[in-house]
Design an enzyme around this catalytic site. Structure first.
Site, PDB file in Angstrom:
ATOM      1  N   CYS A  61      49.047  50.835  33.615  1.00  0.00           N
ATOM      2  CA  CYS A  61      50.251  50.201  34.304  1.00  0.00           C
ATOM      3  C   CYS A  61      51.671  50.226  33.366  1.00  0.00           C
ATOM      4  O   CYS A  61      51.505  49.476  32.471  1.00  0.00           O
ATOM      5  CB  CYS A  61      49.737  48.885  34.946  1.00  0.00           C
ATOM      6  SG  CYS A  61      50.684  47.733  35.603  1.00  0.00           S
TER       7      CYS A  61
ATOM      8  N   GLU B  29      55.853  53.584  38.900  1.00  0.00           N
ATOM      9  CA  GLU B  29      54.927  54.725  38.345  1.00  0.00           C
ATOM     10  C   GLU B  29      53.888  54.647  39.718  1.00  0.00           C
ATOM     11  O   GLU B  29      53.484  53.696  40.162  1.00  0.00           O
ATOM     12  CB  GLU B  29      54.322  54.152  37.347  1.00  0.00           C
ATOM     13  CG  GLU B  29      55.234  54.263  36.037  1.00  0.00           C
ATOM     14  CD  GLU B  29      54.518  53.997  34.841  1.00  0.00           C
ATOM     15  OE1 GLU B  29      53.314  53.622  34.683  1.00  0.00           O
ATOM     16  OE2 GLU B  29      55.254  53.917  33.680  1.00  0.00           O
TER      17      GLU B  29
ATOM     18  N   CYS C 234      52.124  39.308  31.755  1.00  0.00           N
ATOM     19  CA  CYS C 234      50.727  39.435  30.863  1.00  0.00           C
ATOM     20  C   CYS C 234      51.039  40.106  29.676  1.00  0.00           C
ATOM     21  O   CYS C 234      51.639  41.111  29.564  1.00  0.00           O
ATOM     22  CB  CYS C 234      49.678  39.810  31.951  1.00  0.00           C
ATOM     23  SG  CYS C 234      49.621  39.255  33.452  1.00  0.00           S
TER      24      CYS C 234
ATOM     25  N   ASN D 283      43.451  49.088  27.743  1.00  0.00           N
ATOM     26  CA  ASN D 283      44.235  50.178  27.543  1.00  0.00           C
ATOM     27  C   ASN D 283      45.442  49.822  26.421  1.00  0.00           C
ATOM     28  O   ASN D 283      46.275  49.098  26.911  1.00  0.00           O
ATOM     29  CB  ASN D 283      44.889  50.667  28.857  1.00  0.00           C
ATOM     30  CG  ASN D 283      44.991  52.145  28.900  1.00  0.00           C
ATOM     31  OD1 ASN D 283      45.187  52.922  28.031  1.00  0.00           O
ATOM     32  ND2 ASN D 283      45.018  52.527  30.218  1.00  0.00           N
TER      33      ASN D 283
ATOM     34  N   SER E  99      42.815  39.529  39.020  1.00  0.00           N
ATOM     35  CA  SER E  99      42.768  39.738  37.509  1.00  0.00           C
ATOM     36  C   SER E  99      42.357  38.685  36.828  1.00  0.00           C
ATOM     37  O   SER E  99      43.464  37.678  36.743  1.00  0.00           O
ATOM     38  CB  SER E  99      44.033  40.308  37.118  1.00  0.00           C
ATOM     39  OG  SER E  99      44.153  41.390  37.795  1.00  0.00           O
ATOM     40  N   LEU E 100      41.065  38.211  36.212  1.00  0.00           N
ATOM     41  CA  LEU E 100      41.025  37.071  35.554  1.00  0.00           C
ATOM     42  C   LEU E 100      40.982  37.109  33.837  1.00  0.00           C
ATOM     43  O   LEU E 100      41.918  36.412  33.463  1.00  0.00           O
ATOM     44  CB  LEU E 100      39.130  36.911  35.891  1.00  0.00           C
ATOM     45  CG  LEU E 100      39.066  35.328  36.104  1.00  0.00           C
ATOM     46  CD1 LEU E 100      39.909  34.754  37.425  1.00  0.00           C
ATOM     47  CD2 LEU E 100      37.559  35.300  36.588  1.00  0.00           C
ATOM     48  N   HIS E 101      40.206  38.211  33.426  1.00  0.00           N
ATOM     49  CA  HIS E 101      40.731  38.374  32.017  1.00  0.00           C
ATOM     50  C   HIS E 101      40.218  37.300  31.039  1.00  0.00           C
ATOM     51  O   HIS E 101      40.107  37.331  29.733  1.00  0.00           O
ATOM     52  CB  HIS E 101      42.201  38.931  31.560  1.00  0.00           C
ATOM     53  CG  HIS E 101      42.506  39.844  32.501  1.00  0.00           C
ATOM     54  ND1 HIS E 101      41.733  41.033  32.654  1.00  0.00           N
ATOM     55  CD2 HIS E 101      43.537  40.130  33.140  1.00  0.00           C
ATOM     56  CE1 HIS E 101      42.710  42.038  33.503  1.00  0.00           C
ATOM     57  NE2 HIS E 101      43.434  41.357  33.773  1.00  0.00           N
TER      58      HIS E 101
ATOM     59  N   CYS F 168      46.875  55.043  43.040  1.00  0.00           N
ATOM     60  CA  CYS F 168      47.484  53.639  42.565  1.00  0.00           C
ATOM     61  C   CYS F 168      48.797  53.359  42.549  1.00  0.00           C
ATOM     62  O   CYS F 168      49.594  54.193  42.068  1.00  0.00           O
ATOM     63  CB  CYS F 168      46.940  53.366  40.973  1.00  0.00           C
ATOM     64  SG  CYS F 168      47.244  52.030  40.223  1.00  0.00           S
TER      65      CYS F 168
ATOM     66  N   GLY G 233      53.738  45.873  39.235  1.00  0.00           N
ATOM     67  CA  GLY G 233      54.150  44.587  39.949  1.00  0.00           C
ATOM     68  C   GLY G 233      52.951  43.713  40.306  1.00  0.00           C
ATOM     69  O   GLY G 233      51.865  43.983  40.444  1.00  0.00           O
TER      70      GLY G 233
ATOM     71  N   CYS H 293      49.967  43.759  29.066  1.00  0.00           N
ATOM     72  CA  CYS H 293      50.237  44.778  30.148  1.00  0.00           C
ATOM     73  C   CYS H 293      51.736  45.408  30.106  1.00  0.00           C
ATOM     74  O   CYS H 293      52.756  44.543  29.648  1.00  0.00           O
ATOM     75  CB  CYS H 293      50.408  44.011  31.423  1.00  0.00           C
ATOM     76  SG  CYS H 293      51.018  45.079  32.908  1.00  0.00           S
TER      77      CYS H 293
ATOM     78  N   CYS I 120      57.762  43.790  36.772  1.00  0.00           N
ATOM     79  CA  CYS I 120      56.812  42.825  36.983  1.00  0.00           C
ATOM     80  C   CYS I 120      57.420  41.267  36.152  1.00  0.00           C
ATOM     81  O   CYS I 120      57.637  41.637  35.189  1.00  0.00           O
ATOM     82  CB  CYS I 120      55.321  42.985  36.669  1.00  0.00           C
ATOM     83  SG  CYS I 120      54.166  41.688  36.965  1.00  0.00           S
TER      84      CYS I 120
ATOM     85  N   SER J  71      45.754  44.071  44.209  1.00  0.00           N
ATOM     86  CA  SER J  71      44.914  43.226  42.965  1.00  0.00           C
ATOM     87  C   SER J  71      45.880  42.063  42.783  1.00  0.00           C
ATOM     88  O   SER J  71      47.097  42.532  42.526  1.00  0.00           O
ATOM     89  CB  SER J  71      44.748  44.207  41.782  1.00  0.00           C
ATOM     90  OG  SER J  71      44.441  43.581  40.667  1.00  0.00           O
TER      91      SER J  71
HETATM   92  N1  SAH Z   1      49.701  42.242  39.290  1.00  0.00           N
HETATM   93  C1  SAH Z   1      48.505  42.629  39.677  1.00  0.00           C
HETATM   94  C2  SAH Z   1      48.208  44.190  40.071  1.00  0.00           C
HETATM   95  C3  SAH Z   1      48.892  45.067  38.979  1.00  0.00           C
HETATM   96  S1  SAH Z   1      47.980  45.556  37.203  1.00  0.00           S
HETATM   97  C4  SAH Z   1      47.222  42.132  38.803  1.00  0.00           C
HETATM   98  O1  SAH Z   1      47.568  41.371  37.755  1.00  0.00           O
HETATM   99  O2  SAH Z   1      46.045  42.309  39.417  1.00  0.00           O
HETATM  100  C5  SAH Z   1      46.566  45.894  37.864  1.00  0.00           C
HETATM  101  C6  SAH Z   1      45.359  45.800  36.777  1.00  0.00           C
HETATM  102  O3  SAH Z   1      45.564  46.352  35.611  1.00  0.00           O
HETATM  103  C7  SAH Z   1      45.138  44.215  36.491  1.00  0.00           C
HETATM  104  O4  SAH Z   1      43.971  43.753  36.316  1.00  0.00           O
HETATM  105  C8  SAH Z   1      45.825  44.050  34.909  1.00  0.00           C
HETATM  106  O5  SAH Z   1      45.522  43.067  34.387  1.00  0.00           O
HETATM  107  C9  SAH Z   1      45.349  45.524  34.474  1.00  0.00           C
HETATM  108  N2  SAH Z   1      45.790  45.871  33.328  1.00  0.00           N
HETATM  109  C10 SAH Z   1      47.397  45.542  32.938  1.00  0.00           C
HETATM  110  N3  SAH Z   1      47.603  46.339  31.458  1.00  0.00           N
HETATM  111  C11 SAH Z   1      46.462  46.526  30.992  1.00  0.00           C
HETATM  112  C12 SAH Z   1      45.775  47.102  30.035  1.00  0.00           C
HETATM  113  N4  SAH Z   1      46.861  47.487  29.074  1.00  0.00           N
HETATM  114  N5  SAH Z   1      44.744  47.620  29.747  1.00  0.00           N
HETATM  115  C13 SAH Z   1      43.905  47.275  30.833  1.00  0.00           C
HETATM  116  N6  SAH Z   1      43.943  46.815  32.197  1.00  0.00           N
HETATM  117  C14 SAH Z   1      45.351  46.152  32.246  1.00  0.00           C
END
Ligand code: SAH
Length: 358
Positions: free
Chosen positions: A340, A94, A118, A297, A221-223, A107, A166, A121, A114, A198
C-alpha cells in the site's frame, strides 16, 4: 459535485433524475447503467443503443469517470499488476490486481493518502490528500474489469478488497455507496461476500457497518495486542484503544454472525514475539475470527524488517495451541512495491523516477 458530473458518482436514482431533467425516459438511464456496470463501457461511443444526440449531450455535460493511469508495474511472474492513477486535481491513488488460479482480486483505495499515520505503512508516510468519491472508488475496479473483459473474459474480477490507500471508515458514506453499486444485481453484481473492507479500527465505523444490510467481510488491522505497542505502530490506537475495538468487534459478530479477520503484519523483533502471540490469543480467544498474518513489506520510512520463517512458525504455533485460526498470506508483488502506497512513493521520488515503467 464536481463539474462536469461523473456518471460513476451517481446512484441509479440520481442518473434517472439527470435524464429526467433532460426530458429522457427512465429506461434510458437503465440502459446507460447497464452499459457502465455490466458491459463495462469506457466511452459513450460504445452506447450504440442511444441516439447520437443523446451521446453528444452526455459527452458535453458529463464524464464517465476521472481516473487516468500514470504508471504501471507488473510482478516478474506477471500475476500482480499495480496501477497508479492520477485525478484531475493531481491526487494520486494506487490499485492492484492479483491473479490466482481461480480468483482475480482487486485491491482498491478509498482515499488519496491516509491520515492514520501507521508507522510501517507507505501510504501513511505520504500523508493525506483527500477522500475519494464513490465513483473514484468504483472506477478502479472497472479499470481492471474492462481490461479482463477483453484479455481474459473467462476470468472476471471475483473479489474486491478495500485494502489500498486510505482508511475506508474515515470515508464511510462514499465507501458504502461504492459497495452497494458494485453489489447491485443491476450494477456490477459482485456478491458482497466476495468483498472485504479493512479498517485500522475506527470503532464507530465497525458499529455502523454492523447495522447495514450488506454481507461484506470485515477485516481489522490489529498488528499489536497490547496498547503500549499498538500506540507506536498504529497511533490512532490512542483514541480507540484495543479494549474498545475488541468490544465493537464482539458486538459486530453478535449482530451479524459473520467471521471477522484480524490483520497482523509480522515485524521482526517488534510484534512477532511470544509475548505478543500470547497476548493476541488472550485478546481474541473464543471470537468467531481468523488471523491473517503477513510478513512486513519493508518501506523506506520505517526501519523494521519482515519476520524470519522461524519466528513466524513460533508465532503461529502459539496461536494454534490456543485454537486461533490463522493463515500466512503470500507476499504478492514484493518485487514491484505492491504494498500500500509504495508505487506512489517511488514514482514521486525524483531519485528513483527513472526506474518506473509507464
Ligand atoms: N486503512 C485500512 C486499509 C488499508 S491498509 C487498514 O488499516 O486496514 C491494508 C492493510 O495493509 C492493513 O492491514 C495495513 O496495516 C497493511 N499494511 C500497510 N503497510 C504495510 C506494510 N508495509 N507491510 C504489511 N502490511 C502493511
Amino acid at each position: 459535485m464536481n463539474k462536469p458530473a461523473a456518471l460513476l458518482d451517481l446512484s441509479l436514482d440520481e442518473l434517472q433524475n439527470l435524464f429526467q431533467s433532460w426530458g429522457e425516459p427512465p429506461y434510458r438511464a437503465k440502459q446507460v447503467w447497464s452499459r457502465l456496470y455490466q458491459k463495462l463501457a469506457a466511452s459513450y461511443d460504445e452506447m450504440t443503443e442511444l441516439s447520437r444526440a443523446l451521446r453528444k449531450k452526455l459527452a458535453q455535460e458529463t464524464v464517465i469517470g476521472r481516473l487516468t493511469p500514470r504508471a504501471e508495474q507488473r510482478s516478474s511472474d506477471g500475476q500482480t499488476r499495480k496501477l497508479l492513477f492520477v485525478l484531475p486535481d493531481g491526487a494520486q491513488v494506487e490499485s492492484v490486481l492479483m491473479s490466482y488460479e481461480r480468483r482475480r482480486t482487486t485491491c482498491i483505495s478509498t482515499q488519496a493518502g491516509c491520515a492514520m499515520n501507521c508507522s510501517f505503512c507507505a501510504t501513511g508516510q505520504g500523508g493525506f490528500q483527500r477522500n475519494l468519491t464513490s465513483g473514484e472508488i468504483i472506477e478502479q475496479v472497472l479499470f481492471f474489469a474492462r481490461e479482463l473483459a477483453i484479455s481474459n473474459p473467462q476470468s472476471p474480477i471475483s473479489n474486491i478488497v478495500f485494502m489500498g490507500m486510505g482508511e475506508p471508515f474515515a470515508n464511510y458514506d462514499q465507501v458504502v455507496a461504492a459497495v452497494r453499486r458494485l453489489n447491485d444485481p443491476q450494477g456490477f453484481n459482485l456478491g458482497a461476500r466476495r468483498m472485504t473492507v479493512s479498517t485500522v479500527g475506527l470503532v464507530q465505523g465497525i458499529r455502523k457497518l454492523a447495522s447495514e444490510d450488506i454481507q461484506i467481510n470485515l477485516a481489522v488491522s490489529l498488528h499489536a495486542a497490547t496498547d503500549e505497542l499498538r500506540n507506536q505502530l498504529v497511533p490512532i490506537n490512542k483514541r480507540y484503544p484495543l479494549s474498545e475495538i475488541i468490544s465493537a468487534v464482539r458486538e459486530y459478530i453478535e449482530r451479524t454472525h459473520r467471521r471477522v479477520s484480524f490483520e497482523w503484519a509480522l515485524i521482526e523483533g517488534v510484534n512477532d514475539t511470544p509475548e505478543q502471540a500470547h497476548a493476541l490469543a488472550q485478546l481474541i480467544k473464543g471470537m468467531l475470527c481468523h488471523v491473517n498474518l503477513i510478513p512486513l513489506n519493508p518501506t523506506s520510512g520505517y526501519p523494521g524488517a519482515a519476520s524470519t520463517r522461524e519466528r513466524i512458525a513460533a508465532f503461529r504455533s502459539i496461536l494454534e495451541s490456543a485454537n486461533i485460526p490463522n493463515t500466512l498470506r503470500l507476499r504478492r508483488g514484493i518485487d514491484i512495491q505492491a504494498g500500500c502506497g509504495q508505487l506512489r512513493q517511488r514514482v514521486n521520488s525524483p531519485m528513483r523516477n527513472g526506474s518506473v515503467s509507464k
